[in-house]
Motif scaffolding. Sequence first.
Motif, PDB file in Angstrom:
ATOM      1  N   GLN A 157       0.687  -1.057   0.349  1.00 18.17           N
ATOM      2  CA  GLN A 157      -0.095  -0.367  -0.108  1.00 18.17           C
ATOM      3  C   GLN A 157       0.896   1.335  -0.184  1.00 18.17           C
ATOM      4  N   LEU A 158       1.837   1.213   0.684  1.00 19.25           N
ATOM      5  CA  LEU A 158       2.357   2.285   0.897  1.00 19.25           C
ATOM      6  C   LEU A 158       3.824   2.645  -0.945  1.00 19.25           C
ATOM      7  N   ALA A 159       3.776   1.825  -1.249  1.00 17.22           N
ATOM      8  CA  ALA A 159       4.514   1.941  -2.511  1.00 17.22           C
ATOM      9  C   ALA A 159       3.206   1.952  -3.389  1.00 17.22           C
ATOM     10  N   TRP A 160       1.896   1.945  -3.471  1.00 16.62           N
ATOM     11  CA  TRP A 160       1.391   2.206  -4.487  1.00 16.62           C
ATOM     12  C   TRP A 160       1.665   3.710  -4.292  1.00 16.62           C
ATOM     13  N   MET A 161       1.276   4.146  -2.675  1.00 17.18           N
ATOM     14  CA  MET A 161       1.188   5.590  -2.450  1.00 17.18           C
ATOM     15  C   MET A 161       1.871   6.784  -2.674  1.00 17.18           C
ATOM     16  N   LEU A 162       3.208   5.757  -2.887  1.00 13.79           N
ATOM     17  CA  LEU A 162       4.735   6.182  -3.293  1.00 13.79           C
ATOM     18  C   LEU A 162       4.542   6.904  -4.587  1.00 13.79           C
ATOM     19  N   VAL A 211       4.546  10.288  -9.561  1.00 10.16           N
ATOM     20  CA  VAL A 211       3.204  10.929 -10.596  1.00 10.16           C
ATOM     21  C   VAL A 211       3.186  12.265 -10.569  1.00 10.16           C
ATOM     22  N   SER A 212       3.244  12.514  -9.470  1.00  9.31           N
ATOM     23  CA  SER A 212       2.589  13.782  -8.951  1.00  9.31           C
ATOM     24  C   SER A 212       4.126  15.034  -9.564  1.00  9.31           C
ATOM     25  N   VAL A 213       5.370  14.655  -8.344  1.00  8.23           N
ATOM     26  CA  VAL A 213       5.528  15.223  -8.416  1.00  8.23           C
ATOM     27  C   VAL A 213       6.697  15.116 -10.256  1.00  8.23           C
ATOM     28  N   THR A 214       6.715  14.077 -11.166  1.00 11.78           N
ATOM     29  CA  THR A 214       6.829  14.451 -12.120  1.00 11.78           C
ATOM     30  C   THR A 214       5.422  15.307 -12.951  1.00 11.78           C
ATOM     31  N   ALA A 215       4.895  15.602 -12.907  1.00 10.08           N
ATOM     32  CA  ALA A 215       4.178  16.535 -13.996  1.00 10.08           C
ATOM     33  C   ALA A 215       4.665  17.760 -13.325  1.00 10.08           C
ATOM     34  N   LEU A 216       4.375  17.970 -12.102  1.00 11.40           N
ATOM     35  CA  LEU A 216       5.212  19.234 -11.461  1.00 11.40           C
ATOM     36  C   LEU A 216       6.418  19.572 -12.013  1.00 11.40           C
ATOM     37  N   VAL A 217       7.351  18.906 -12.236  1.00 13.60           N
ATOM     38  CA  VAL A 217       8.538  19.297 -12.295  1.00 13.60           C
ATOM     39  C   VAL A 217       8.674  19.760 -13.782  1.00 13.60           C
ATOM     40  N   LEU A 218       7.816  18.890 -14.486  1.00 12.04           N
ATOM     41  CA  LEU A 218       7.446  19.391 -16.538  1.00 12.04           C
ATOM     42  C   LEU A 218       7.182  20.354 -16.197  1.00 12.04           C
ATOM     43  N   GLY A 219       6.337  20.934 -15.489  1.00 13.82           N
ATOM     44  CA  GLY A 219       5.204  21.942 -15.537  1.00 13.82           C
ATOM     45  C   GLY A 219       6.161  22.704 -15.218  1.00 13.82           C
ATOM     46  N   LEU A 220       6.735  22.874 -14.175  1.00 17.66           N
ATOM     47  CA  LEU A 220       7.982  23.809 -14.204  1.00 17.66           C
ATOM     48  C   LEU A 220       8.789  24.047 -15.270  1.00 17.66           C
ATOM     49  N   ALA A 221       9.838  23.254 -15.185  1.00 19.76           N
ATOM     50  CA  ALA A 221      10.661  23.057 -16.500  1.00 19.76           C
ATOM     51  C   ALA A 221      10.482  23.288 -17.738  1.00 19.76           C
ATOM     52  N   ILE A 222       9.723  22.916 -18.434  1.00 22.69           N
ATOM     53  CA  ILE A 222       8.774  22.699 -19.884  1.00 22.69           C
ATOM     54  C   ILE A 222       7.984  24.587 -20.100  1.00 22.69           C
ATOM     55  N   TRP A 223       6.798  24.035 -18.680  1.00 26.12           N
ATOM     56  CA  TRP A 223       5.784  25.507 -19.567  1.00 26.12           C
ATOM     57  C   TRP A 223       5.985  26.508 -18.371  1.00 26.12           C
ATOM     58  N   GLY A 224       7.052  26.442 -17.400  1.00 31.36           N
ATOM     59  CA  GLY A 224       6.888  27.306 -16.686  1.00 31.36           C
ATOM     60  C   GLY A 224       5.856  27.387 -15.570  1.00 31.36           C
ATOM     61  N   THR A 225       4.940  26.921 -15.424  1.00 36.07           N
ATOM     62  CA  THR A 225       4.075  27.057 -14.128  1.00 36.07           C
ATOM     63  C   THR A 225       4.062  26.005 -13.494  1.00 36.07           C
ATOM     64  N   PRO A 226       3.403  25.789 -11.553  1.00 37.43           N
ATOM     65  CA  PRO A 226       4.017  24.794 -11.024  1.00 37.43           C
ATOM     66  C   PRO A 226       2.682  23.755 -10.996  1.00 37.43           C
TER      67      PRO A 226
END
Length: 155
Positions: free
Chosen positions: A101-106, A111-126
Amino acid sequence: MLTTFAVICFPDGRLPSRGWRWVAAVVLVVTVACASLSAIWPVEYASAGVVSDHPFNAGTPAGVTSAWAGIAHPAYIGFQVLWVVAVAVRWRSSDGRVRRQLAWMLAAAAVSVTALVLGLAIWGTPGPGLISATLLQRTGRPRADGARPLERRNQ
């Protein structure tokens, strides 16, 4: 800030041990303090992109801004560190079922952190970049699905 309770109490809704009660009490006190400041004054409206007026006060006194910066900003970092500690404690003291269960949460968090980083790096939005690029595009260019953003009617 209530996300902290969700992470600390995951997956069974209980604190990892009795020793975590004081941690929960501190999180609760800090959360109530921050929520009270935010309810009474428009703290960080500009940095959060809030354009509506605050219902009670038009401005924030300097002392409130300082209190917010001294309480809320360290709390954000502290609570996130607490998430990691709580998951590590839970992992060490759990069996295979809870670890899965913890592994699924992690994985979901990754995935959420990856989307955030991509948003900041590529589109300049948090905001999550993939969603921002396709649904919330602010320019007049067509979106990825071919639709055009809504135009203002009273121009």
